[in-house]
Motif scaffolding. Sequence first.
Motif, PDB file in Angstrom:
ATOM      1  N   GLU A  34      38.514  67.732   0.904  1.00  8.52           N
ATOM      2  CA  GLU A  34      38.690  68.140  -0.494  1.00  8.52           C
ATOM      3  C   GLU A  34      37.827  69.623  -0.779  1.00  8.52           C
ATOM      4  O   GLU A  34      38.292  70.275  -1.330  1.00  8.52           O
ATOM      5  CB  GLU A  34      38.617  67.024  -1.610  1.00  8.52           C
ATOM      6  N   THR A  35      36.603  69.378  -0.355  1.00  8.92           N
ATOM      7  CA  THR A  35      35.645  70.351  -0.704  1.00  8.92           C
ATOM      8  C   THR A  35      36.008  71.556  -0.113  1.00  8.92           C
ATOM      9  O   THR A  35      35.859  72.775  -0.505  1.00  8.92           O
ATOM     10  CB  THR A  35      33.991  69.927  -0.267  1.00  8.92           C
ATOM     11  N   MET A  36      36.452  71.441   1.123  1.00  4.76           N
ATOM     12  CA  MET A  36      36.892  72.556   2.224  1.00  4.76           C
ATOM     13  C   MET A  36      38.428  73.190   2.042  1.00  4.76           C
ATOM     14  O   MET A  36      39.033  73.761   2.734  1.00  4.76           O
ATOM     15  CB  MET A  36      36.432  72.085   3.449  1.00  4.76           C
ATOM     16  N   LYS A  37      39.078  72.489   0.991  1.00  2.88           N
ATOM     17  CA  LYS A  37      40.439  72.953   0.839  1.00  2.88           C
ATOM     18  C   LYS A  37      41.039  74.284   0.938  1.00  2.88           C
ATOM     19  O   LYS A  37      41.468  74.653   1.689  1.00  2.88           O
ATOM     20  CB  LYS A  37      40.926  72.336  -0.351  1.00  2.88           C
ATOM     21  N   TYR A  38      40.024  75.194   0.393  1.00  2.00           N
ATOM     22  CA  TYR A  38      40.148  76.691   0.288  1.00  2.00           C
ATOM     23  C   TYR A  38      39.390  77.407   1.346  1.00  2.00           C
ATOM     24  O   TYR A  38      39.188  78.683   1.389  1.00  2.00           O
ATOM     25  CB  TYR A  38      39.856  77.130  -0.941  1.00  2.00           C
ATOM     26  N   PHE A  39      39.153  76.757   2.310  1.00  2.00           N
ATOM     27  CA  PHE A  39      38.422  77.400   3.678  1.00  2.00           C
ATOM     28  C   PHE A  39      39.157  76.917   4.844  1.00  2.00           C
ATOM     29  O   PHE A  39      40.221  76.148   4.849  1.00  2.00           O
ATOM     30  CB  PHE A  39      36.891  76.734   3.918  1.00  2.00           C
ATOM     31  N   GLU A  40      39.142  77.622   6.009  1.00  2.00           N
ATOM     32  CA  GLU A  40      39.930  77.500   7.179  1.00  2.00           C
ATOM     33  C   GLU A  40      39.934  76.134   7.529  1.00  2.00           C
ATOM     34  O   GLU A  40      41.029  75.395   7.957  1.00  2.00           O
ATOM     35  CB  GLU A  40      39.387  78.309   8.295  1.00  2.00           C
ATOM     36  N   LYS A  41      38.859  75.454   7.497  1.00  2.00           N
ATOM     37  CA  LYS A  41      38.787  74.161   8.107  1.00  2.00           C
ATOM     38  C   LYS A  41      37.201  73.389   7.763  1.00  2.00           C
ATOM     39  O   LYS A  41      36.352  74.109   7.355  1.00  2.00           O
ATOM     40  CB  LYS A  41      39.106  74.012   9.719  1.00  2.00           C
ATOM     41  N   PRO A  42      37.110  72.060   7.606  1.00  2.00           N
ATOM     42  CA  PRO A  42      35.884  71.325   7.500  1.00  2.00           C
ATOM     43  C   PRO A  42      35.057  71.619   8.697  1.00  2.00           C
ATOM     44  O   PRO A  42      35.748  72.108   9.726  1.00  2.00           O
ATOM     45  CB  PRO A  42      36.405  69.863   7.281  1.00  2.00           C
ATOM     46  N   LEU A  43      33.767  71.778   8.265  1.00  2.00           N
ATOM     47  CA  LEU A  43      32.784  72.251   9.330  1.00  2.00           C
ATOM     48  C   LEU A  43      32.215  71.001  10.077  1.00  2.00           C
ATOM     49  O   LEU A  43      31.875  69.975   9.506  1.00  2.00           O
ATOM     50  CB  LEU A  43      31.850  73.014   8.949  1.00  2.00           C
ATOM     51  N   SER A  44      31.832  71.030  11.627  1.00  2.00           N
ATOM     52  CA  SER A  44      31.238  70.023  12.098  1.00  2.00           C
ATOM     53  C   SER A  44      29.668  70.146  11.717  1.00  2.00           C
ATOM     54  O   SER A  44      29.063  70.972  11.063  1.00  2.00           O
ATOM     55  CB  SER A  44      31.507  70.081  13.501  1.00  2.00           C
ATOM     56  N   LYS A  45      29.147  69.194  12.123  1.00  2.00           N
ATOM     57  CA  LYS A  45      27.499  69.117  11.878  1.00  2.00           C
ATOM     58  C   LYS A  45      26.773  70.476  12.590  1.00  2.00           C
ATOM     59  O   LYS A  45      26.002  71.054  11.937  1.00  2.00           O
ATOM     60  CB  LYS A  45      26.746  67.742  12.233  1.00  2.00           C
ATOM     61  N   ASP A  46      27.246  70.533  13.798  1.00  2.00           N
ATOM     62  CA  ASP A  46      26.624  71.801  14.420  1.00  2.00           C
ATOM     63  C   ASP A  46      26.959  73.255  13.753  1.00  2.00           C
ATOM     64  O   ASP A  46      26.150  74.094  13.539  1.00  2.00           O
ATOM     65  CB  ASP A  46      27.348  71.843  15.951  1.00  2.00           C
ATOM     66  N   GLU A  47      28.193  73.211  13.369  1.00  2.00           N
ATOM     67  CA  GLU A  47      28.755  74.422  12.514  1.00  2.00           C
ATOM     68  C   GLU A  47      27.930  74.488  11.206  1.00  2.00           C
ATOM     69  O   GLU A  47      27.595  75.652  10.706  1.00  2.00           O
ATOM     70  CB  GLU A  47      30.176  74.265  12.157  1.00  2.00           C
ATOM     71  N   SER A  48      27.471  73.489  10.483  1.00  2.00           N
ATOM     72  CA  SER A  48      26.783  73.404   9.144  1.00  2.00           C
ATOM     73  C   SER A  48      25.348  74.079   9.515  1.00  2.00           C
ATOM     74  O   SER A  48      24.846  74.688   8.912  1.00  2.00           O
ATOM     75  CB  SER A  48      26.645  72.167   8.654  1.00  2.00           C
ATOM     76  N   LYS A  49      24.771  73.471  10.800  1.00  2.00           N
ATOM     77  CA  LYS A  49      23.421  73.836  10.985  1.00  2.00           C
ATOM     78  C   LYS A  49      23.425  75.492  11.490  1.00  2.00           C
ATOM     79  O   LYS A  49      22.524  76.101  11.017  1.00  2.00           O
ATOM     80  CB  LYS A  49      22.888  73.083  12.350  1.00  2.00           C
ATOM     81  N   ALA A  50      24.388  75.814  12.320  1.00  2.00           N
ATOM     82  CA  ALA A  50      24.492  77.254  12.600  1.00  2.00           C
ATOM     83  C   ALA A  50      24.474  78.159  11.281  1.00  2.00           C
ATOM     84  O   ALA A  50      24.020  79.074  11.062  1.00  2.00           O
ATOM     85  CB  ALA A  50      25.893  77.568  13.560  1.00  2.00           C
ATOM     86  N   MET A  51      25.175  77.390  10.011  1.00  2.00           N
ATOM     87  CA  MET A  51      25.545  78.188   8.842  1.00  2.00           C
ATOM     88  C   MET A  51      24.124  78.429   8.050  1.00  2.00           C
ATOM     89  O   MET A  51      23.763  79.393   7.723  1.00  2.00           O
ATOM     90  CB  MET A  51      26.307  77.785   8.103  1.00  2.00           C
ATOM     91  N   MET A  52      23.264  77.023   8.174  1.00  2.00           N
ATOM     92  CA  MET A  52      21.990  77.220   7.443  1.00  2.00           C
ATOM     93  C   MET A  52      21.096  78.336   8.174  1.00  2.00           C
ATOM     94  O   MET A  52      20.638  78.995   7.613  1.00  2.00           O
ATOM     95  CB  MET A  52      21.325  76.080   7.667  1.00  2.00           C
ATOM     96  N   GLU A  53      21.150  78.169   9.579  1.00  2.00           N
ATOM     97  CA  GLU A  53      20.306  79.327  10.301  1.00  2.00           C
ATOM     98  C   GLU A  53      20.883  80.752   9.954  1.00  2.00           C
ATOM     99  O   GLU A  53      19.886  81.682   9.822  1.00  2.00           O
ATOM    100  CB  GLU A  53      20.441  79.018  11.903  1.00  2.00           C
TER     101      GLU A  53
END
Length: 178
Positions: A34-53
């Motif tokens: 629901e939070t990611m409805k307007y994005f390409e896809k929900p993110l994995s934990k690794d993708e979230s970590k990479a985004m933080m970095e």
Amino acid sequence: MKTTQHLFTSPRLGFRTWQDSDLDVFSAMNSDPETMKYFEKPLSKDESKAMMERMNSMFKDKGYCYFAVELLETGELLGMIGMGWKTFEAEFTPCVDIGWRIRKEFWNRGYSTEGASRCLDFAKELGIQKVLSLASSDNKASIRVMQKIGMEYWLDFDHPDLKKSKHLNPCSLYQIIL
């Protein structure tokens, strides 16, 4: 209440760089459909970590990023609000973009508007003269935030990075001159 070093604050929010301890909450938010409805896809934990970095690296390089945002009252991570540097191919790039993503349990409380407005003040302090914001044209909540913080509609466009996610196009682009 934990004590955190904030780069700046608004009446209810504290803005800071990302910490390893943010990963579980940030990843849970980014994996929520629901939070990611307007994005390409929900993110994995690794993708979230990479985004933080990437955000912390952007902050070191540019002095801004999509900041980790906490509630001052509790120190709880609310989500992210801030600026990014967009370089995808379009007539208006490269540009500074303002954006937000808030955990759904905090929606409809004015946090995105309050935080985005404070980030525009921060952008002005940095000497940034123009800020853009874009969202899927169907994302009425984000477009309303853009309007509330004084941004004006510029144009609709098909985002070149979203060709496989046709439901997200067209995107609406807003701008503000600081």
